[in-house]
Write a protein that holds these residues in place. Sequence first.
Motif, PDB file in Angstrom:
ATOM      1  N   LEU A 118      -5.804   0.314   5.442  1.00  0.00           N
ATOM      2  CA  LEU A 118      -4.470   0.032   4.831  1.00  0.00           C
ATOM      3  C   LEU A 118      -4.316  -0.489   3.524  1.00  0.00           C
ATOM      4  O   LEU A 118      -3.602   0.072   2.805  1.00  0.00           O
ATOM      5  CB  LEU A 118      -3.493  -0.890   5.992  1.00  0.00           C
ATOM      6  N   ASP A 119      -5.329  -1.521   3.302  1.00  0.00           N
ATOM      7  CA  ASP A 119      -5.209  -2.127   1.956  1.00  0.00           C
ATOM      8  C   ASP A 119      -5.745  -0.897   0.854  1.00  0.00           C
ATOM      9  O   ASP A 119      -5.038  -0.657  -0.103  1.00  0.00           O
ATOM     10  CB  ASP A 119      -6.290  -3.178   1.787  1.00  0.00           C
ATOM     11  N   SER A 120      -6.575  -0.097   1.002  1.00  0.00           N
ATOM     12  CA  SER A 120      -7.014   0.943   0.281  1.00  0.00           C
ATOM     13  C   SER A 120      -5.929   2.014  -0.033  1.00  0.00           C
ATOM     14  O   SER A 120      -5.614   2.524  -1.066  1.00  0.00           O
ATOM     15  CB  SER A 120      -8.172   1.772   0.863  1.00  0.00           C
ATOM     16  N   PHE A 121      -5.103   2.545   1.143  1.00  0.00           N
ATOM     17  CA  PHE A 121      -3.977   3.313   0.939  1.00  0.00           C
ATOM     18  C   PHE A 121      -3.017   2.765   0.079  1.00  0.00           C
ATOM     19  O   PHE A 121      -2.292   3.071  -0.848  1.00  0.00           O
ATOM     20  CB  PHE A 121      -3.498   3.724   2.383  1.00  0.00           C
ATOM     21  N   ILE A 122      -2.346   1.305   0.223  1.00  0.00           N
ATOM     22  CA  ILE A 122      -1.629   0.695  -0.522  1.00  0.00           C
ATOM     23  C   ILE A 122      -1.943   0.502  -1.830  1.00  0.00           C
ATOM     24  O   ILE A 122      -1.095   0.879  -2.829  1.00  0.00           O
ATOM     25  CB  ILE A 122      -1.224  -0.777   0.030  1.00  0.00           C
ATOM     26  N   ALA A 123      -3.183   0.340  -2.162  1.00  0.00           N
ATOM     27  CA  ALA A 123      -3.715   0.248  -3.543  1.00  0.00           C
ATOM     28  C   ALA A 123      -3.568   1.717  -4.153  1.00  0.00           C
ATOM     29  O   ALA A 123      -3.270   1.823  -5.454  1.00  0.00           O
ATOM     30  CB  ALA A 123      -5.157  -0.263  -3.688  1.00  0.00           C
ATOM     31  N   SER A 124      -3.890   2.857  -3.415  1.00  0.00           N
ATOM     32  CA  SER A 124      -3.763   4.195  -3.890  1.00  0.00           C
ATOM     33  C   SER A 124      -2.521   4.475  -4.234  1.00  0.00           C
ATOM     34  O   SER A 124      -2.266   5.306  -4.993  1.00  0.00           O
ATOM     35  CB  SER A 124      -4.635   4.980  -3.238  1.00  0.00           C
ATOM     36  N   THR A 125      -1.310   3.943  -3.613  1.00  0.00           N
ATOM     37  CA  THR A 125      -0.055   4.362  -3.880  1.00  0.00           C
ATOM     38  C   THR A 125       0.718   3.370  -4.892  1.00  0.00           C
ATOM     39  O   THR A 125       1.748   3.432  -5.112  1.00  0.00           O
ATOM     40  CB  THR A 125       0.749   4.407  -2.539  1.00  0.00           C
TER      41      THR A 125
END
Length: 119
Positions: free
Chosen positions: A63-70
Amino acid sequence: MPATLPTVRSGSVALYPVNRSAFRSVKVTQFMNGKEQRFKVAAPYAGFALDYKEIKAADRTSLDSFIASTKGSFDSTWQFVLGSSTYGSLAFETDDFSWEEVTNRPGLYNASLRFRQTI
């Protein structure tokens, strides 16, 4: 194809219950006599609050990676699949996300993600 909010724990996209709300874009016209007229200017937008309870560190990292990518609330091109419905053009409501480690359960985390449709 737009990015999709990642799944957690056994392939679920969210832990239930999922809080869904509707935002209705309206315009208000005020007349000289003080009366108001309200009317909608667009179709309703969907808003969501996902409360993650006791998720594993691997799911947290995903989830952290997804939030950072968006880029937090900057990017509004991703989507969320809930059951048979796909909600697109989503953006997070804040850039600040905090995880809380569960007391007496190391390696498990709680968090709440809030996002809504922008178009």
